[in-house]
Structures are given as structure tokens and as C-alpha cells.
Design an enzyme around this catalytic site. Structure first.
Site, PDB file in Angstrom:
ATOM      1  CE  LYS A 196      63.130  49.810  86.143  1.00  0.00           C
ATOM      2  NZ  LYS A 196      62.355  48.859  85.330  1.00  0.00           N
ATOM      3  CD  GLU A 219      64.405  48.831  77.834  1.00  0.00           C
ATOM      4  OE1 GLU A 219      65.400  48.373  77.237  1.00  0.00           O
ATOM      5  OE2 GLU A 219      63.990  48.364  78.921  1.00  0.00           O
ATOM      6  CB  SER A 276      60.421  50.028  92.973  1.00  0.00           C
ATOM      7  OG  SER A 276      59.561  51.083  92.584  1.00  0.00           O
TER       8      SER A 276
HETATM    9  C1  LIG Z   1      61.489  53.246  90.654  1.00  0.00           C
HETATM   10  C2  LIG Z   1      60.812  52.432  89.606  1.00  0.00           C
HETATM   11  N1  LIG Z   1      59.883  51.533  89.991  1.00  0.00           N
HETATM   12  C3  LIG Z   1      59.236  50.776  89.087  1.00  0.00           C
HETATM   13  C4  LIG Z   1      59.473  50.882  87.732  1.00  0.00           C
HETATM   14  C5  LIG Z   1      58.661  50.054  86.795  1.00  0.00           C
HETATM   15  O1  LIG Z   1      59.369  49.031  86.172  1.00  0.00           O
HETATM   16  P1  LIG Z   1      59.172  47.515  86.590  1.00  0.00           P
HETATM   17  O2  LIG Z   1      57.741  47.190  86.435  1.00  0.00           O
HETATM   18  O3  LIG Z   1      60.031  46.774  85.644  1.00  0.00           O
HETATM   19  O4  LIG Z   1      59.621  47.363  87.988  1.00  0.00           O
HETATM   20  C6  LIG Z   1      60.450  51.784  87.294  1.00  0.00           C
HETATM   21  C7  LIG Z   1      60.747  51.909  85.866  1.00  0.00           C
HETATM   22  O5  LIG Z   1      61.401  52.755  85.369  1.00  0.00           O
HETATM   23  C8  LIG Z   1      61.139  52.574  88.254  1.00  0.00           C
HETATM   24  O6  LIG Z   1      62.063  53.461  87.888  1.00  0.00           O
END
Ligand SMILES: Cc1ncc(COP(=O)(O)O)c(C=O)c1O
Lengths: 405, 272
Positions: free
Chosen positions: A95, A117, A384
Site C-alpha cells: 500500500k 478509507e 502483498s
Molecule cells: C496486504 C494486503 N494485500 C492486499 C490487499 C487488498 O487490496 P488490493 O486489492 O487493493 O491490493 C490489502 C488491503 O488492505 C492488504 O492489506
């Protein structure tokens, strides 16, 4: 060096095919246009990128490693599994790539206050972090239910000086936090920049969030070529709104040999009615400023969703993913709560890496795909974020903590 | 039987008000709030006092609404209000008030889910004159304009303090019936902005907007405010203030008299 060309751009109105656009209240049309103009102007400005890339390197810690998970590969049997380690970024999730970009844009536009948000709290933490660094006032909208399940992140945001505002309306989760942030922005847009957390929302957010995250896929692509001498066969990312997915997948879009896979949250199962799989189970609709796939009833009322992971618990999805699916350039997978929990434990035990529950959905699907592939093939999975924030949920699910509720 | 009315009544409403030397009163309630049958009584009561009735289509995510109208949407949905009920209530009001202006107001996803063709057909058949969709700006009119036009429904457009001249022109070209000027940067039910700047912006819009009537709303809560806005606008919109009676009344039976009294005093204010 990063490629700064904007490829596969939407049309001038922000449409990706029939998806996307700017379905916003009149009061927000001009502020959105100003952000769009500021973004395109900044994107042409070398100084903007110099500062941005310097922060990504020396503050965020990029480039993040690409890790060949040999133990996990052996355990799975099948394709080689490579993990893109976004969990190693400052603040612990992808993020921050986006909040650095939007924070710089906010400062450039002379805004003194930022709002956001948040679902899992990772975007909220990343926004609060950038606000602290840039000396901006920061208000974060978060569903009360999400505050309970991601308490460590709520406290981190407070420590960073942000004001966390609980949202009780609707389902008290991410979609309602977006509603509340939009309501605030309508009244404050003159001095406030809305740092939107995913590749959804009204134009230009899907485009600019994607652009700020493509560092993920660009690095991974180069690292894979360097380490394995070839491109991956499959690239896999989880999808809440689509920011980590677009970040990883976009740079592979023109590599026809690379399969692009989006993993949605199947919750209690795709047929349970309790999931967050908007691409698999939704239909086209309009919410939060864009036309996309939505989980809704027959009359267009948006449904509450369920996922063990707060960051995936959203009834919509980024419009560009909807478009890529329709174009046949995206494959869908879904992982249930239980599969994600299992994948989290398998990675933790085999590699000593504790992933976020969101990322665990991608891991579950990625290892499933790897199983059916051969050892000379490569599956690239976007890790992620890291799992610290989820420990309470995980311990409870494992029965290690007493559930107070 | 007379031939069905295929054109909007809205121009005639404003013409009538002009001849009578007064400003139109536009009232808003959410359909199905607090339940369908009470809502029918309330809409019929409000129609007695107003020139134009805005009938809200409840939606799960009313992003531009403040707490009062959000709660109204939630109550209506919880009471089981369906889009068919919205049309039915519209028809009930229409049958009782052949000359009233009726506008269906809401968010894009409800008509989009039904399909704009079918939605427009049913809205027209129920007796609506126009439609106001908060989250379809002129730029996205490609999804609804042709359908609304085919069924002779006006498209009411919103303008706000942030609207530039370019946007005022764009919205005016797209609008028919009237323009709804949102008097403040904010959500429904907030406090009214500075009266002089609202006045100036309304004049400015009128100079650009092809002679369309301009109604002003968001935040009108007292007869004094309504009277002031009536001095320089073609219509005064009262929403949250009327909706609030639904929770303020001690019992369901008390809502209607309170609403009627409140509407009567607003009516008097715009006539003076
Ligand atoms: C570690 C992590 N991966 C994925 C996501 C999902 O969001 P996005 O689809 O925008 O990657 C989030 C959302 O809070 C997150 O914290």
C-alpha cells in the site's frame, strides 16, 4: 530504471471498455478533474519521479526482493514458486507505494489534510505514515467491525498522529468506510486530498493507483529474468479492489506467454453466498464512482460480503480488472477462509515468512496452480503484505485465544 | 379517457408558480420510509403542500446523503421496500395529484440494475416527470440519456459551488425540467452556506443555463431560510427537514400531522 510510459491507458473519461468512468456527485467532479490534471502534469515532471523513486528506495526499501521459495516449492511439488516480497516494505504491505505517490501529489496541490478509507488498516497505516512524514493532518475512516479485527493497525495509525474515525453505517466494513470518506471529502475538498487505497473509485484513481504500483511488476519481471533467465508462466495476486494485482500484473500484460491470475476471497465458499468474489459472482453495476463488477441483489442493492481478511472484504473490484476479465486477459481463482489460513501456516512453517491473510489467498491459489505444473515452470506470487496485523484473527481461528465475543 | 400525458409537467409547474407570483416548493421523502403504507400517507400529505415532489429511491450506499436521509434509506430497505413499491407509491401520488411535478431521485445502481429502458418505461407509466440521479454527471449520460428521452422524462442535473462555468454549461446542455443547485459543498442535511454567495451563484448559473429554472436545496431547514432562498430562485427544495419528522414523532400516527404542519409553514414562506 523504471519504465514510466503509461500503457493500456483508459479513454479520456477514464473508461476501460464499458467499465470505469467517473460516476461521482457534481461537487466532486471538479476536484477529481484537478487531481487528474495534477497527476498527468506530475507524471511528465522528472523532479516528481526523482523524489518519488528516491523515497521508494530509501524510505520504503525498494526494490523488494524476489525470493525463490525452494522449501515451499518442494513441499508443493510442481512449478518453481517465486515470491515478490512486498511484505518487506516499510509499513509491511504494498500500500505504501501508492500513498507515497498520492502524498506527493497532495503536497504538490497544496493540500494540508489527507483522508483515506481503510479495511485491513494497511492503507490507513501507509497514509498516516506519509502524512506524518509530510506534516499533514490525517483522518482515516474505518468500519467498526474492521477496527475490532485489525486493532494493532488502529493503534499504529493513532501513534502516527492520525485520527481514526469509526464507521457504523451499513455493514461497518470497507465499503461503508469509502462512503463515509466520500461524504467527508464532498465537504472538505478545497483543502483536503482523498488518498484512495485501491485501483477502483472514480477516474483518475484506478489509473493513478495502478501507475504508482507498477513498480511491483516491473521489478519482479526484471528480477525473474535475472534469477531464472526467463519470465514466469503464471503471475498471481489477490484482489480486494485490485491495487496489488494491477501493480504486479500490469507490467506482464503484453507478455503473451504469462498467464495473469486474480484471486478473490471465497469466504465460506463461492456457493455459500458469504464471500467477496465480485468478479466470479457479481454483475456489472455502479458504486463508488465507477462501473464495475459488484455483489448486489436483483434490484441493485449492494450486498454485505464476507472474508476472513478485512482487506478483501469489498463488494466491488477495480474496473480495469473487470475489463481484463472481459477481454480474456485475466484468469480467476478463489480461495476460502480455510484455504487462506492453511496457506498462511504452510508458508510460515516452510519458509519462516508470516504472510498477511490477504496475500495468503494468493498463496493458496498459487500453490494449487503450481501443483498441476511442471518443475521447469515458474509461478510468481505477490506476497502483498506481512501477517503481523492478522495475528489475533489467526490465533483465534486456531483456537489459541479465547474468543471474547 | 384522456390521452396519456407524454411530456413532462415540470415546465407547466414553474409557469403556474410564476403566474401566481411565487416560488415553487419542492419536497423530498424517501419512498418506503418508515414502511410502504405509512410512506404512502406521508407522500400524499406532502403532495398537498408542494409543487414538486421528489421521491427518493432507497439505496444501500447513499454516498451523498447525510445521517438523516441515510437512515431513511436504511429504514425503507429494512421494511422491505422494493423498486416496484417506489413505482406503486409514485402512481398513488400521481392518481391523487394530476398536476403535481414528480421527480424520482436516487443513485445510479438501482436503475442500472433494472436497465435504463425498463426503468424509464416504468417510471413514466407510474407518472414521474423527471429523474435525478446523483452519481451520473453529464459525462456519463451515455448510459441513461437516450432511455430517459425516449420516455419523455426530464433529466434533472445537479450543480454545486465547485461547478466551473464549463461544467455549468455542460450540465445545462444535458438538463431539462430544472437545475438543482446544491447550496453547499457537503452532504444532505448539512448547515446552509452563506446566503449572498448562494444568491450570486444562482444568478451566475441562470446567466449560463439556457433559461432553465433553478431550484436550490441542501440545508434548508427553517421557513426563514426558505423565504430568503425563494427571493432569488425558482424553487426551494426541503429534504432532510421533512424526513426528520419520521424519527421525531412519538408514534407513527404523529408523523403525518407534524409533517403537514411543517410543509404548510414552508409553503407559506415561499409564497411571501
Ligand atoms: C496486504 C494486503 N494485500 C492486499 C490487499 C487488498 O487490496 P488490493 O486489492 O487493493 O491490493 C490489502 C488491503 O488492505 C492488504 O492489506
Amino acid at each position: 530504471m523504471y519504465n514510466l510510459d503509461i500503457t493500456h491507458a483508459p479513454d479520456a473519461g477514464g473508461h476501460f471498455g464499458k467499465f470505469g468512468g467517473r460516476f461521482a456527485a457534481e461537487t466532486l467532479m471538479q476536484p477529481l478533474k484537478e487531481i487528474e490534471e495534477a497527476f498527468f502534469e506530475a507524471w511528465q515532471d522528472e523532479a516528481f519521479h526523482t523524489e518519488r523513486l528516491d523515497l521508494l528506495k530509501n524510505y520504503v526499501g525498494r526494490a523488494t526482493p524476489l525470493y525463490h521459495a525452494k522449501q515451499l516449492t518442494a513441499l508443493t511439488g510442481g512449478a518453481q514458486i517465486y515470491l515478490k516480497r512486498e511484505d518487506l516494505t516499510h509499513t509491511g504491505a504494498h500500500k505504501i507505494n501508492n500513498t507515497i505517490g498520492q502524498g506527493l501529489l497532495a503536497r504538490r496541490m497544496g493540500k494540508k489534510r489527507v483522508i483515506a478509507e481503510t479495511g485491513a488498516g494497511q492503507h490507513g497505516v501507509a497514509t498516516a505514515t506519509v502524512a506524518a512524514m509530510f506534516g499533514m493532518q490525517c483522518d482515516i475512516y474505518m468500519g467498526r467491525e474492521d477496527m475490532a479485527r485489525q486493532m494493532p493497525n488502529v493503534l499504529r495509525m493513532r501513534l502516527l498522529g492520525a485520527n481514526v474515525i469509526p464507521v457504523d453505517s451499513g455493514t461497518a466494513t470497507l465499503k461503508d468506510a469509502v462512503n463515509e470518506a466520500l461524504r467527508n471529502w464532498v465537504a472538505t475538498c478545497e483543502d483536503t486530498f482523498y488518498i484512495f487505497g485501491t485501483a477502483a473509485g472514480p477516474h483518475p484513481y484506478p489509473l493513478l493507483v495502478r501507475q504508482f504500483h507498477t513498480v511491483i511488476g516491473q521489478e519482479a519481471r526484471a528480477q525473474c529474468l535475472e534469477q531464472a533467465g526467463r519470465l514466469p508462466d503464471v503471475a498471481v495476486a489477490c484482489v480486494g479492489g485490485g491495487s496489488n494485482a494491477m501493480g504486479l500484473l500490469h507490467p506482464f500484460r503484453d507478455d503473451e506467454s504469462v498467464r495473469l491470475v486474480a484471486v478473490e476471497a471465497a469466504g465460506y465458499g463461492l456457493d455459500s453466498g458469504q464471500h467477496a468474489a465480485s468478479l466470479a459472482k457479481g454483475k456489472a453495476g455502479i458504486l463508488h464512482g465507477n462501473l464495475t463488477y459488484l455483489l448486489e441483489n436483483d434490484e441493485g442493492q449492494v450486498k454485505g460480503t464476507h472474508s476472513i481478511s478485512a482487506g478483501l472484504d469489498y463488494p466491488g473490484v477495480g474496473p480495469e480488472l473487470a475489463y481484463m476479465l472481459e477481454q480474456g486477459r485475466l484468469e480467476l481463482e478463489a480461495s476460502s477462509d480455510d484455504e487462506a489460513l492453511e496457506a498462511l501456516q504452510v508458508l510460515t512453517r516452510s519458509e519462516g515468512i508470516i504472510p498477511a491473510l490477504e496475500s495468503s489467498h494468493a498463496l493458496a491459489a498459487g500453490t494449487r496452480l503450481a501443483e498441476s505444473m511442471s518443475a521447469d515452470q515458474i509461478v510468481l506470487i505477490n506476497l502483498s503484505g506481512r501477517g503481523d496485523k492478522d495475528m489475533n484473527t489467526v490465533f483465534k481461528s486456531l483456537g489459541w485465544l479465547e474468543d471474547e465475543s | 379517457m384522456s390521452a396519456p400525458i407524454t411530456t413532462s409537467r415540470l415546465p407547466a409547474v414553474f409557469e403556474r408558480c410564476k403566474q401566481q407570483g411565487r416560488t415553487a416548493l419542492v419536497g423530498y421523502l424517501t419512498a418506503g420510509d418508515p414502511d410502504v403504507s405509512t410512506s404512502r400517507e406521508l407522500l400524499l400529505a406532502l403532495a398537498e403542500q408542494t409543487d414538486i415532489l421528489e421521491i427518493g429511491m432507497p439505496f444501500s450506499d447513499p454516498m451523498a446523503d447525510g445521517p438523516v436521509i441515510q437512515a431513511a434509506s436504511e429504514r425503507a430497505l429494512e421494511a422491505g421496500t422494493h423498486i416496484a413499491d417506489v413505482f406503486e407509491l409514485t402512481k398513488n401520488v400521481r392518481d391523487a395529484h394530476p398536476d403535481l411535478g414528480i421527480v424520482l431521485m436516487g443513485y445510479a445502481n438501482v436503475p442500472y440494475a433494472m436497465g435504463f429502458d425498463l426503468f424509464s418505461q416504468r417510471a413514466k407509466a407510474a407518472g414521474a416527470d423527471g429523474v435525478l440521479i446523483v452519481d451520473i454527471p453529464a459525462e456519463e449520460g451515455h448510459i441513461c440519456d437516450a432511455s430517459l428521452k425516449q420516455y419523455g422524462l426530464d433529466r434533472i442535473m445537479l450543480l454545486s459551488p465547485t461547478s466551473t462555468d464549463e461544467r455549468i454549461q455542460l450540465a445545462s446542455d444535458c438538463a431539462s425540467g430544472f437545475i438543482y443547485y446544491v447550496s453547499l459543498n457537503g452532504i444532505t442535511g448539512a448547515d446552509m452556506g452563506d446566503m449572498q454567495s448562494i444568491h450570486d451563484k444562482v444568478n451566475h448559473i441562470k446567466a449560463i443555463s439556457n433559461d432553465l429554472p433553478v431550484c436550490v436545496g441542501f440545508g434548508v431547514k427553517t421557513p426563514e431560510q426558505a423565504a430568503q432562498v425563494a427571493q432569488f430562485s425558482d424553487g426551494v427544495v426541503v429534504g432532510s427537514h421533512f424526513v426528520a419528522h419520521i424519527t421525531q414523532a412519538a408514534t407513527k400516527a404523529d408523523i403525518k400531522p407534524a409533517l403537514s404542519a411543517s410543509a404548510a409553514s414552508m409553503r407559506k414562506a415561499v409564497e411571501s
